[in-house]
Design a protein around this motif. Structure first.
Motif, short mmCIF file in Angstrom:
data_model
loop_
_atom_site.label_atom_id
_atom_site.label_comp_id
_atom_site.label_asym_id
_atom_site.label_seq_id
_atom_site.Cartn_x
_atom_site.Cartn_y
_atom_site.Cartn_z
N ASN A 1 0.75 -1.29 0.03
CA ASN A 1 0.07 0.10 -0.12
C ASN A 1 0.76 1.28 0.04
O ASN A 1 0.48 2.37 -0.45
N ILE A 2 2.23 1.13 0.44
CA ILE A 2 2.89 2.33 0.77
C ILE A 2 3.43 2.79 -0.88
O ILE A 2 3.68 3.67 -1.27
N MET A 3 3.68 1.76 -1.49
CA MET A 3 4.16 1.67 -2.91
C MET A 3 3.04 2.38 -3.79
O MET A 3 3.30 2.53 -5.13
N ALA A 4 1.67 2.26 -3.59
CA ALA A 4 0.65 2.56 -4.41
C ALA A 4 0.73 4.26 -4.75
O ALA A 4 0.94 4.99 -4.00
N PRO A 5 0.21 4.44 -5.97
CA PRO A 5 0.12 6.04 -6.28
C PRO A 5 -0.74 6.62 -5.29
O PRO A 5 -1.87 6.11 -5.06
N SER A 6 -0.38 7.67 -4.78
CA SER A 6 -1.33 8.10 -3.68
C SER A 6 -2.68 8.63 -3.97
O SER A 6 -3.46 8.60 -3.09
N VAL A 7 -3.00 9.04 -5.25
CA VAL A 7 -4.28 9.43 -5.54
C VAL A 7 -5.13 8.31 -6.21
O VAL A 7 -5.93 8.80 -7.04
N LEU A 8 -4.60 7.00 -6.03
CA LEU A 8 -5.24 6.09 -6.87
C LEU A 8 -6.76 5.91 -6.26
O LEU A 8 -7.23 5.86 -5.40
N GLY A 9 -7.64 6.25 -7.68
CA GLY A 9 -8.97 5.90 -7.55
C GLY A 9 -9.59 7.25 -7.24
O GLY A 9 -11.00 7.54 -6.86
N ARG A 10 -8.91 8.33 -6.96
CA ARG A 10 -9.58 9.87 -6.81
C ARG A 10 -9.57 10.77 -7.85
O ARG A 10 -8.46 10.97 -8.66
N PRO A 11 -10.89 11.26 -8.44
CA PRO A 11 -10.53 12.08 -9.52
C PRO A 11 -10.08 13.36 -9.16
O PRO A 11 -10.02 13.79 -8.07
N TYR A 12 -9.40 14.20 -10.11
CA TYR A 12 -8.69 15.34 -9.82
C TYR A 12 -9.74 16.64 -10.27
O TYR A 12 -10.31 16.80 -11.46
N TYR A 13 -9.96 17.43 -9.54
CA TYR A 13 -10.87 18.47 -9.53
C TYR A 13 -9.76 19.83 -9.65
O TYR A 13 -9.44 20.12 -8.49
N ARG A 14 -10.05 20.33 -10.81
CA ARG A 14 -9.01 21.58 -10.74
C ARG A 14 -9.53 22.71 -9.94
O ARG A 14 -8.53 23.55 -9.44
N GLU A 15 -10.80 23.12 -9.93
CA GLU A 15 -11.05 24.29 -9.22
C GLU A 15 -11.23 24.16 -7.82
O GLU A 15 -11.39 24.89 -7.03
N GLN A 16 -11.07 22.71 -7.02
CA GLN A 16 -11.43 22.53 -5.78
C GLN A 16 -10.32 22.65 -5.14
O GLN A 16 -9.10 22.04 -5.46
N ARG A 17 -10.31 22.94 -3.50
CA ARG A 17 -9.32 22.59 -2.75
C ARG A 17 -9.03 21.23 -2.46
O ARG A 17 -10.20 20.47 -2.44
N ASP A 18 -8.06 20.83 -1.87
CA ASP A 18 -7.82 19.32 -1.41
C ASP A 18 -8.58 19.29 -0.26
O ASP A 18 -8.47 20.02 0.70
#
Lengths: 312, 81
Positions: free
Chosen positions: A295-312
Motif C-alpha cells: 500500500n505504501i508503494m501505491a500511487p497516492s491518489v489512486l481512484g480519486r478524480p482530480y478537480y481542478r477548481e477545488q481545494r484538497d
C-alpha cells in the motif's frame, strides 16, 4: 520422467502468463496515473471476440492473425476511451464504472458471438514456432524458445514499459499525475489529458491481451473466455508493486501455479483436482497478504478524480 | 446497485426490481424472438455507466437540493442521505 514433467510445466506456464502480463502492464500505466480500471476484463472479452472474428472472416493464415490483433487493439482503445471519458472527464466513481464496463464488454462480446458465430468454432491462429538452433538446447530450449511470436513481443514490452515510465518525460508526467496531481497541474501538466492517454493505452493493451487469448492461446472463442483473468491482472499489479518486472514475476508465478494445477489433471497424479484448481488463487491471496507494504508503494491518489477548481 | 437506488436502503428495492425485470425480460425475449440474453448485460452496463456519470451533473448544488427534497418526500420526511 519427473524432470520432463517439470520442464513441461514450466514451458506451458510461459505462454499462459502473457495475458496477465499484457493486461497488467496496461493496468500499471493507468494506476500510476491514478485511475483504477476494473473494466479491463470487459475490454479483454471484446478484444478476444473482435480478434477471433477478424481472423475467422479473413481465413488467411498469419496475416489475418495480426490483423485480428490490430483490430482488437483498436476496439480496446475505443473501450478505454469510454472509460476515460466517464472516469476522467466526468469524474465518476471509478470502481463502479469499471464494473459497468465489465458488464458492457461481456454483454457486447457474448451477444455478437451468439449472433455472428453461434457455436464453438476453432481458428488456425498463431502457431508456436520453434526457433531453429536455440530450441534444440536441452532444457532451456523447450522452456524459452518454443513459443509463438507474441510471447517474445510481450516480454520485450517489459523493459520497454520500464523505460517509458522512468526515463521519458511522458512517463515522469504519468507518475507525477498519480502522486501529486495538484503539483503536476501547477507545473503545467495537463492532468486529465495524461490520465486519458493512460486509460486509452491500458484499454489497447487489454484488447491485445484478449486477442492473444483467443488467437494465440485457445484458438477459439467461448463465452466468458477470460474467466476472471482481467481481475487477477489487477491483483497482480498490486502484487508487482506497480513495477513492470514485478508484474512479470507475478504473472509467471501465477501461471506456473496454474500450469502445475493443469498437469495434475493431465498426468493423473493421485491428488484431488478440485483442491488443485483453487491453488493458484490461494497463492495470490497468500502472497498479497504477506506483501503488506504494497500500500505504501501505491500511487497516492489512486481512484480519486482530480478537480481542478477545488481545494484538497 | 446501491448507487442506483440513490444510496438509500429503500432505494435499493426498486433498483433491484428494475434489474430483475430486465433479466427476466431478457430470457423471455431469447425464447420468443431469439435475441441473445447477453444484450441485457450490455444494457445494464450502459445503465450503470449512465447513472454513475449522472452524479457529476447532479453534484451542482441546486440539482442536489432538488433531488434530496424529492427523496425526503418519498421516504416520508426522514433524512434521505
Amino acid at each position: 520422467m519427473l524432470f520432463e514433467i517439470v520442464t513441461g510445466i514450466i514451458a506451458a506456464a510461459i505462454p499462459l502468463s502473457i495475458t496477465f502480463l499484457l493486461v497488467g502492464i496496461g493496468e500499471m500505466f493507468n494506476q500510476k496515473a491514478g485511475v483504477f480500471n476494473l473494466g479491463a476484463e470487459g475490454i479483454m472479452m471484446v478484444g478476444a471476440f473482435v480478434g477471433f472474428y477478424v481472423e475467422y472472416v479473413m481465413q488467411s493464415g498469419t496475416g489475418s492473425s495480426f490483423l485480428g490483433m490490430i483490430a482488437a487493439i483498436g476496439v480496446g482503445a475505443l473501450m478505454g476511451g469510454i472509460m476515460a471519458l466517464i472516469c476522467v472527464k466526468f469524474k465518476a466513481e471509478q470502481g463502479i464504472a469499471g464494473i459497468a464496463l465489465y458488464m458492457l464488454g461481456w454483454g457486447i462480446a457474448g451477444m455478437l458471438f451468439r449472433v455472428y458465430i453461434g457455436g464453438t468454432t476453432s481458428i488456425v491462429g498463431l502457431k508456436a514456432i520453434e526457433i531453429p538452433v536455440l530450441s534444440s538446447i536441452p532444457v532451456i530450449g523447450q522452456i524459452l524458445f518454443t513459443h509463438n511470436i507474441m510471447v517474445y513481443v510481450a516480454f520485450a514490452l517489459v523493459p520497454l514499459s520500464w523505460y517509458l515510465l522512468n526515463k521519458t518525460a511522458w512517463g515522469l508526467k504519468v507518475k507525477a499525475v498519480g502522486t501529486a496531481p495538484r503539483a503536476a497541474d501547477t507545473m503545467g501538466v495537463n492532468v486529465d489529458r495524461i490520465r486519458m492517454q493512460c486509460v486509452i493505452l491500458a484499454g489497447a493493451m487489454a484488447g491485445l491481451a484478449g486477442a492473444y487469448l483467443s488467437i494465440c492461446q485457445t484458438h477459439m472463442y467461448a463465452d466468458n473466455i477470460t474467466a476472471g483473468r482481467g481481475f487477477i491482472a489487477v491483483a497482480l499489479v498490486y502484487f508487482g508493486k506497480w513495477k513492470p518486472t514485478g508484474i512479470l514475476w507475478g504473472a509467471l508465478l501465477f501461471s506456473l501455479a496454474h500450469s502445475f494445477q493443469r498437469s495434475i489433471q493431465v498426468y493423473g497424479i493421485d491428488f484431488p483436482y478440485e483442491i488443485a484448481v483453487v491453488f493458484p488463487y490461494l497463492l495470490v491471496i497468500v502472497v498479497l497478504a504477506f506483501s503488506g507494504r504494497s500500500n505504501i508503494m501505491a500511487p497516492s491518489v489512486l481512484g480519486r478524480p482530480y478537480y481542478r477548481e477545488q481545494r484538497d | 446497485m446501491a448507487l442506483f437506488g440513490g444510496l438509500h436502503p429503500l432505494g435499493a428495492i426498486p433498483a433491484s426490481i428494475v434489474f430483475g425485470l430486465l433479466i427476466v425480460g431478457a430470457y423471455m425475449m431469447q425464447r420468443a424472438v431469439q435475441v441473445p440474453a447477453y444484450i441485457i448485460l450490455a444494457i445494464q452496463g450502459l445503465i450503470i455507466l449512465a447513472i454513475v456519470t449522472s452524479s457529476v451533473f447532479i453534484s451542482k448544488k441546486s440539482m442536489k437540493a432538488k433531488v434530496l427534497a424529492k427523496l425526503k418526500k418519498f421516504t416520508g420526511g426522514k433524512d434521505a442521505v
